[in-house]
Design a protein around this motif. Structure first.
Motif, PDB file in Angstrom:
ATOM      1  N   ASP A  55      -6.514   0.521  -6.044  1.00  0.00           N
ATOM      2  CA  ASP A  55      -5.863   1.823  -5.941  1.00  0.00           C
ATOM      3  C   ASP A  55      -5.651   2.126  -4.461  1.00  0.00           C
ATOM      4  O   ASP A  55      -6.606   2.342  -3.722  1.00  0.00           O
ATOM      5  CB  ASP A  55      -6.750   2.902  -6.582  1.00  0.00           C
ATOM      6  CG  ASP A  55      -6.187   4.300  -6.441  1.00  0.00           C
ATOM      7  OD1 ASP A  55      -5.090   4.473  -5.852  1.00  0.00           O
ATOM      8  OD2 ASP A  55      -6.850   5.242  -6.919  1.00  0.00           O
ATOM      9  N   LYS A  56      -4.405   2.128  -4.027  1.00  0.00           N
ATOM     10  CA  LYS A  56      -4.093   2.292  -2.603  1.00  0.00           C
ATOM     11  C   LYS A  56      -4.256   3.739  -2.128  1.00  0.00           C
ATOM     12  O   LYS A  56      -4.189   4.013  -0.938  1.00  0.00           O
ATOM     13  CB  LYS A  56      -2.689   1.771  -2.309  1.00  0.00           C
ATOM     14  CG  LYS A  56      -2.598   0.261  -2.446  1.00  0.00           C
ATOM     15  CD  LYS A  56      -1.228  -0.247  -2.059  1.00  0.00           C
ATOM     16  CE  LYS A  56      -1.137  -1.747  -2.118  1.00  0.00           C
ATOM     17  NZ  LYS A  56      -1.134  -2.274  -3.463  1.00  0.00           N
ATOM     18  N   GLN A  57      -4.480   4.669  -3.059  1.00  0.00           N
ATOM     19  CA  GLN A  57      -4.694   6.066  -2.674  1.00  0.00           C
ATOM     20  C   GLN A  57      -6.173   6.371  -2.425  1.00  0.00           C
ATOM     21  O   GLN A  57      -6.497   7.380  -1.803  1.00  0.00           O
ATOM     22  CB  GLN A  57      -4.150   7.009  -3.751  1.00  0.00           C
ATOM     23  CG  GLN A  57      -2.664   6.842  -3.997  1.00  0.00           C
ATOM     24  CD  GLN A  57      -1.834   6.914  -2.718  1.00  0.00           C
ATOM     25  OE1 GLN A  57      -1.967   7.847  -1.943  1.00  0.00           O
ATOM     26  NE2 GLN A  57      -1.000   5.907  -2.493  1.00  0.00           N
ATOM     27  N   ALA A  74      -8.433  -3.598   8.978  1.00  0.00           N
ATOM     28  CA  ALA A  74      -8.076  -2.250   8.529  1.00  0.00           C
ATOM     29  C   ALA A  74      -6.606  -1.961   8.802  1.00  0.00           C
ATOM     30  O   ALA A  74      -5.901  -1.417   7.943  1.00  0.00           O
ATOM     31  CB  ALA A  74      -8.968  -1.208   9.211  1.00  0.00           C
ATOM     32  N   GLN A  75      -6.131  -2.343   9.962  1.00  0.00           N
ATOM     33  CA  GLN A  75      -4.720  -2.128  10.284  1.00  0.00           C
ATOM     34  C   GLN A  75      -3.829  -2.929   9.338  1.00  0.00           C
ATOM     35  O   GLN A  75      -2.809  -2.428   8.863  1.00  0.00           O
ATOM     36  CB  GLN A  75      -4.422  -2.494  11.745  1.00  0.00           C
ATOM     37  CG  GLN A  75      -3.000  -2.177  12.161  1.00  0.00           C
ATOM     38  CD  GLN A  75      -2.634  -0.697  12.017  1.00  0.00           C
ATOM     39  OE1 GLN A  75      -3.428   0.182  12.347  1.00  0.00           O
ATOM     40  NE2 GLN A  75      -1.441  -0.416  11.512  1.00  0.00           N
ATOM     41  N   PHE A  76      -4.212  -4.162   9.033  1.00  0.00           N
ATOM     42  CA  PHE A  76      -3.466  -4.985   8.085  1.00  0.00           C
ATOM     43  C   PHE A  76      -3.378  -4.285   6.727  1.00  0.00           C
ATOM     44  O   PHE A  76      -2.309  -4.237   6.107  1.00  0.00           O
ATOM     45  CB  PHE A  76      -4.130  -6.361   7.936  1.00  0.00           C
ATOM     46  CG  PHE A  76      -3.567  -7.181   6.820  1.00  0.00           C
ATOM     47  CD1 PHE A  76      -2.353  -7.836   6.968  1.00  0.00           C
ATOM     48  CD2 PHE A  76      -4.241  -7.301   5.621  1.00  0.00           C
ATOM     49  CE1 PHE A  76      -1.822  -8.592   5.924  1.00  0.00           C
ATOM     50  CE2 PHE A  76      -3.727  -8.049   4.576  1.00  0.00           C
ATOM     51  CZ  PHE A  76      -2.510  -8.694   4.732  1.00  0.00           C
ATOM     52  N   LEU A  77      -4.490  -3.721   6.264  1.00  0.00           N
ATOM     53  CA  LEU A  77      -4.494  -3.058   4.957  1.00  0.00           C
ATOM     54  C   LEU A  77      -3.641  -1.790   4.967  1.00  0.00           C
ATOM     55  O   LEU A  77      -2.988  -1.480   3.971  1.00  0.00           O
ATOM     56  CB  LEU A  77      -5.928  -2.780   4.511  1.00  0.00           C
ATOM     57  CG  LEU A  77      -6.703  -4.064   4.169  1.00  0.00           C
ATOM     58  CD1 LEU A  77      -8.191  -3.795   4.068  1.00  0.00           C
ATOM     59  CD2 LEU A  77      -6.174  -4.692   2.890  1.00  0.00           C
ATOM     60  N   GLY A  81       0.040  -0.839   2.578  1.00  0.00           N
ATOM     61  CA  GLY A  81       0.290   0.325   1.749  1.00  0.00           C
ATOM     62  C   GLY A  81      -0.915   1.195   1.435  1.00  0.00           C
ATOM     63  O   GLY A  81      -0.783   2.188   0.717  1.00  0.00           O
ATOM     64  N   PHE A  82      -2.088   0.846   1.937  1.00  0.00           N
ATOM     65  CA  PHE A  82      -3.255   1.693   1.701  1.00  0.00           C
ATOM     66  C   PHE A  82      -3.113   2.953   2.543  1.00  0.00           C
ATOM     67  O   PHE A  82      -2.771   2.898   3.718  1.00  0.00           O
ATOM     68  CB  PHE A  82      -4.551   0.949   2.042  1.00  0.00           C
ATOM     69  CG  PHE A  82      -4.898  -0.095   1.023  1.00  0.00           C
ATOM     70  CD1 PHE A  82      -5.735   0.201  -0.039  1.00  0.00           C
ATOM     71  CD2 PHE A  82      -4.375  -1.367   1.117  1.00  0.00           C
ATOM     72  CE1 PHE A  82      -6.042  -0.761  -0.989  1.00  0.00           C
ATOM     73  CE2 PHE A  82      -4.675  -2.343   0.176  1.00  0.00           C
ATOM     74  CZ  PHE A  82      -5.515  -2.031  -0.879  1.00  0.00           C
ATOM     75  N   SER A  83      -3.379   4.116   1.934  1.00  0.00           N
ATOM     76  CA  SER A  83      -3.086   5.377   2.603  1.00  0.00           C
ATOM     77  C   SER A  83      -4.197   5.854   3.530  1.00  0.00           C
ATOM     78  O   SER A  83      -3.927   6.584   4.478  1.00  0.00           O
ATOM     79  CB  SER A  83      -2.788   6.455   1.563  1.00  0.00           C
ATOM     80  OG  SER A  83      -3.910   6.656   0.734  1.00  0.00           O
TER      81      SER A  83
END
Length: 104
Positions: A55-57, A74-77, A81-83
């Motif tokens: 869940d990207k939210q 973290a920057q890659f994620l 699309g991770f918010s």
């Protein structure tokens, strides 16, 4: 959008309330020797499946050894699309000192 850093105490509160997920990007042997409760071991072999299924939210905390490698992960994620992504300050080394009850 960029990732943020998070202190162990704040990360612990999010995890205890089940408000965040945590991934561990250390090598498999280090992960096996100990990790944050509920952490998913993330590496090149499973990162794509994780990105597709997570869940990207939901806030996501990235853990490494000392809080350095987790910043690029973290920057890659965030770019995937991770918010809301956090890099754990001090990494697992600090975490196990301040949150020993949250290690497995």
């Amino acid at each position: 959008m960029n990732f943020q850093t998070i202190q162990a105490a704040e990360a612990s509160e999010l995890l205890k309330q089940n408000l965040a997920a945590v991934v561990d990007i250390r090598d498999p042997q280090s992960y096996q020797q100990g990790h944050i409760k509920g952490a998913v071991h993330l590496d090149n072999d499973n990162v794509r499946a994780f990105i597709d299924q997570q869940d990207k939210q939901k806030p996501l905390i990235v853990c490494c050894y000392h809080g350095n490698s987790s910043k690029s992960a973290a920057q890659f994620l965030v770019e995937q699309g991770f918010s809301e992504v956090y890099s754990l300050d001090g990494g697992y080394e600090l975490w196990k000192a301040v949150e020993p009850d949250w290690c497995e």
